[in-house]
Write an enzyme that holds these catalytic residues in place. Structure first.
Site, PDB file in Angstrom:
ATOM      1  N   GLU A  88      20.058  55.672 -93.553  1.00  0.00           N
ATOM      2  CA  GLU A  88      19.130  55.812 -94.675  1.00  0.00           C
ATOM      3  C   GLU A  88      19.175  54.581 -95.583  1.00  0.00           C
ATOM      4  O   GLU A  88      18.362  54.469 -96.496  1.00  0.00           O
ATOM      5  CB  GLU A  88      19.447  57.084 -95.463  1.00  0.00           C
ATOM      6  CG  GLU A  88      19.142  58.340 -94.667  1.00  0.00           C
ATOM      7  CD  GLU A  88      19.636  59.603 -95.338  1.00  0.00           C
ATOM      8  OE1 GLU A  88      18.938  60.134 -96.200  1.00  0.00           O
ATOM      9  OE2 GLU A  88      20.767  60.055 -94.992  1.00  0.00           O
ATOM     10  N   ALA A 115      24.773  67.629 -85.460  1.00  0.00           N
ATOM     11  CA  ALA A 115      24.062  67.764 -84.191  1.00  0.00           C
ATOM     12  C   ALA A 115      24.415  66.521 -83.390  1.00  0.00           C
ATOM     13  O   ALA A 115      24.479  65.428 -83.953  1.00  0.00           O
ATOM     14  CB  ALA A 115      22.562  67.830 -84.446  1.00  0.00           C
TER      15      ALA A 115
END
Ligand code: HPA
Length: 275
Positions: A88, A115
């Site tokens: 990010e 994940a």
């Protein structure tokens, strides 16, 4: 620079403590699309990241961007729904913020979830990997720059960072879950691109079982401040190049999470009660 001053972290911790008014027993960082876990928490108080002094905001789809505090069984749980990733664009040091704030709030142990893509060919989407160790070859440590001794030493040991006793409890709880469990090594790639098939072959040769773009900065921060940590990867896909002609996408990740979320949340609840 302000992130090298402990006051930067205290300002965030003081703000949160002023709202929750209790010491959490456990902190949980939720991975992509795992937000529904927070529905299990009772008597909740929610705090938007945007309202916490100095806290980054999460910019990724399927990451909510709020702290949820409340009761789960016999424990007070502080849950991050939405996390921060290197891709990010945050300065590496800022990735230490959540776990440092947990530490200042008196949290005694942290559970990190993510994940991940399977590198180990015996894994399948929907499986859960209890992280036994990690490999990080690329990108900066969140502990770069001037050390803050109140958190930990300049050089610190990471040989038992995924705390063995917590892993043992996690394995015991796995016996009651319909999900399939493994213990394995998580390899960190900073992303945001998924890995190349050649990188995945390399990861396998190096001993990795799963790959992902999170968790490692937070685990390092926990190790630096001496906090026990437990990490889980939910396998959402086989990593690049394993399934011929498959295309990796964030939607696929979210879709697999949607299928296993309820069972993984039940499991996580049992683990939190047991640790
Ligand atoms: N690679 C990196 N991160 C991931 C993956 C993957 O295959 N799946 C979910 N997060």
């Amino acid at each position: 620079m302000e992130e090298f001053d402990i006051a930067f972290y205290w300002q965030a911790a003081d703000y949160i403590r002023g709202i929750i008014r209790e010491t959490p027993d456990v902190a949980v960082v939720l991975g992509s699309a795992m937000g529904p876990f927070t529905n299990k928490i009772r008597n909740t108080v929610e705090i938007d990241y945007a309202d916490i002094p100095n806290f980054p905001v999460s910019t990724v789809a399927f990451h909510a961007g709020k702290l949820v505090f409340g009761t789960l069984g016999t424990k007070k749980v502080l849950c991050m729904s939405g996390r921060f990733h290197a891709y990010e664009g945050y300065n590496a040091v800022l990735l230490s913020m959540p776990v440092r704030v947990f530490h200042l709030l008196g949290v005694k142990q942290t559970i990190l979830t993510n994940a991940a893509g399977a590198v180990n060919l015996s894994y399948a989407p929907g499986d859960v990997m209890i992280i036994s160790d990690h490999i990080k070859l690329s990108s900066q440590s969140p502990m770069i720059g001037p050390n803050i001794p109140a958190f930990g030493d300049r050089f610190f040991d990471v040989s038992d960072m995924y705390t063995a006793s917590l892993r043992k409890t996690a394995l015991n709880c796995a016996k009651h879950s319909p999900l399939r469990f493994h213990e394995g090594v998580y390899m960190y790639f900073a992303g945001p691109q998924f890995e190349t098939p050649a990188e995945i072959r390399m990861a396998r040769i190096l001993g990795a079982d799963a790959v992902g773009m999170s968790t490692v900065p937070e685990a390092l921060t926990a190790a630096h401040c001496g906090m026990p940590v437990l990490g889980f990867s939910v396998i959402t896909n086989m990593a690049a190049g394993i399934v011929k002609e498959a295309t990796l996408s964030h939607e696929e990740v979210a879709n697999t999470m949607a299928v296993v979320n309820e069972r993984f949340s039940d499991y996580l609840e049992e683990v939190i009660n047991a640790i």
